[in-house]
Scaffold this active site. Sequence first.
Site, PDB file in Angstrom:
ATOM      1  N   GLU A   2     -10.418  -3.887  -1.876  1.00 24.53           N
ATOM      2  CA  GLU A   2     -11.177  -3.954  -0.755  1.00 24.53           C
ATOM      3  C   GLU A   2     -12.729  -3.828  -0.707  1.00 24.53           C
ATOM      4  O   GLU A   2     -13.161  -3.021  -0.095  1.00 24.53           O
ATOM      5  CB  GLU A   2     -10.511  -3.134   0.469  1.00 24.53           C
ATOM      6  CG  GLU A   2      -9.110  -3.607   0.415  1.00 24.53           C
ATOM      7  CD  GLU A   2      -8.530  -2.661   1.590  1.00 24.53           C
ATOM      8  OE1 GLU A   2      -7.698  -3.225   2.515  1.00 24.53           O
ATOM      9  OE2 GLU A   2      -8.586  -1.541   1.781  1.00 24.53           O
TER      10      GLU A   2
HETATM   11  C1  ACM Z   1      -4.550  -0.976  -0.752  1.00 24.93           C
HETATM   12  O1  ACM Z   1      -3.525  -0.828   0.110  1.00 24.93           O
HETATM   13  N1  ACM Z   1      -5.837  -1.148  -0.080  1.00 24.93           N
HETATM   14  C2  ACM Z   1      -4.590  -0.879  -2.264  1.00 24.93           C
END
Ligand code: ACM
Length: 651
Positions: free
Chosen positions: A297
């Site tokens: 992310e």
């Molecule tokens: C995640 O759940 N961002 C690895």
Amino acid sequence: MEKDKLLMPVPKEVSFTGEKFRLDPSFMMRTAGKSSRLNSYATRIYRSLSDRTGLFFLQDNVSDSDTLTNAKMTIRFDRTGELKVNENEAYELKAGKEGVTLTAKTDIGAMRGLETFLQLVSADKDGYYIPGVMIKDEPRFTWRGLMLDVCRHWMPLDVVIRNIDAMAMMKMNVLHLHLSEDQGFRVESKVYPKLHEMGSDGNYFTQDQIKYIVKYAAERGIRVYPEFDVPGHSVAWLVGYPELGSRPGPYKIERRWGIRDEALDPTKEFTYEFLGNLFKEMAALFPDDYFHIGGDEVTGKDWDKNPDIQKFMKEKGIKDNHELQAHFNLRILDILTKLNKKMVGWDEIFQPVMPKDIVIHSWRGIKSLVEASQKGYYCILSNGYYIDLIQPASFHYLNDPIPADTKLTPAEQKYILGGEATMWSELVTPENVDSRIWPRTAAIAERLWSPGSVKDVDDMYRRLEYISFRLEERGVKHIKNYEMMLRRLAGGRDIAPVKMLVDLLEPMKIYTRHRDGVTYLSISPYTRAADAARPDQKIPREFMKAVEKYKSDGNFTHLEPWMAMFELWGDNHAAFTDLAEVSPVLREVVPHSENLKKISEMMLEYLGLLQNNGKPSKELLENLKKTCESAKKTYGQAELMIVPAVLKLIE
Ligand code: ACM
């Protein structure tokens, strides 16, 4: 012999012989082979057996030094197991009239066998016994993990320790500690002390505590490996070391949930010098072969806005932020390789330039797991094991890393090491985290240990209910903290009315709780009805089962016992509203209580008609439907879980 069939995870091969080995105070155990951790493990199992049976066993400690010629249980193994991937964890357990033998290649295999042994204890009119049995067992997957996020909400030492105990019981062998986040940097660094001093609100593991965790887990045959999530999810690092960031500081510890734009600057040499020194320090603290760098992310927005980063990309011919992250990952890989560590990262690090000796941790979909294994990358599965999403155990249970209809060749399948249940901690605190992990993670543990053919959901639930009590006995607080939280909600009064309602509620699922008009922060209260309410509630699940049975065979006896329940639920509303008068925190779920009352009254009428072969009026059906539609709404970020079964019944 009902209890004989309560083993979890189910062994690879098991057959009961019908004999019984009687337990009495003279029962003694011995080990043959040198392993002090196995002696301690066996002693704990021996004491549990004594605690459970109330028998006054005579032996102080299980050991290999006693000349216990009269020991009725012998544990043999060839060598000390290593805390490594693909280590041998197999065992054989034989019990007959005369005694028990447990045989394994490694002391870790013997530990797995000791847990099976303890699960075998049965009772009849003559007392306690171990049923005669022949078990040959070994895990299907070598990587059976739990990831614990100790950052979003701080999870102190006792949470980690009691969950290691529960993992050992379920034959799990990897604890993945998610140690750094926007909300906290949770381990002491002597090299860069401002990380924990300024980035943790004082909530971090000291290095001595980490050593204790690693040792405690090793004594139970469990690996512990760290995750330091970079370059995103890193605000807490930047509080003390803003020069690592991609924009000028100052930074503050993040209190909000969600994905942030802050990221380490992948173009500065300082960043790699810093990570090199820090990871060297942390690599020494965590002796495991693997080291997780997160990598998930990264929005890249802070990179887009930084002219120096843009200039660097142009000069190096780096086309986009994905390539920039790959550049970063390769530098980190170099650091970790020099430290003799294998790099693990979330899906996002699965990029063509990365060499094959990294491990892909699949979270966004099983697709990356399949692709990674086809391309010859080792991988582990967490997609489908996100226990923070409040899905039922059955969902996780049927999520197989290598399903029966897989298109992967046997050679490709070898790259799938196993999986990890992931306990992200935005919406949990040390009070209720155990109830999000257990007992559902036991179903995941079975998926990763037992043969793929073991997938009878009803049978899993039957065993899970029993195992849940055993997990409580081992020390996790998923049951006892529930009532504590209800007592707080009831302001110290009788919890009966609140328990009756909250037993039927579940917290909102799949992160919808964040989109229900409430802004949850790390400093918010997580003590309300939705937080006490547990996932995968038994009563609504069993009511659904009864409805399905009735629908399939038309036999009213499936529904009959539920009439008394609807009577109780209808009556509960008055007591609940009285309680909510004096305990205002409960008022947000009064609408659930009210809907439950309305539905219960109509269901009593409806079931009464079915019982007497009568036909419900159109008006009753319409009213039930209408009330159910309104009862589907969420109140207090909780859902009333009996509604789907009522709708199914009347459809
Ligand atoms: C995640 O759940 N961002 C690895």
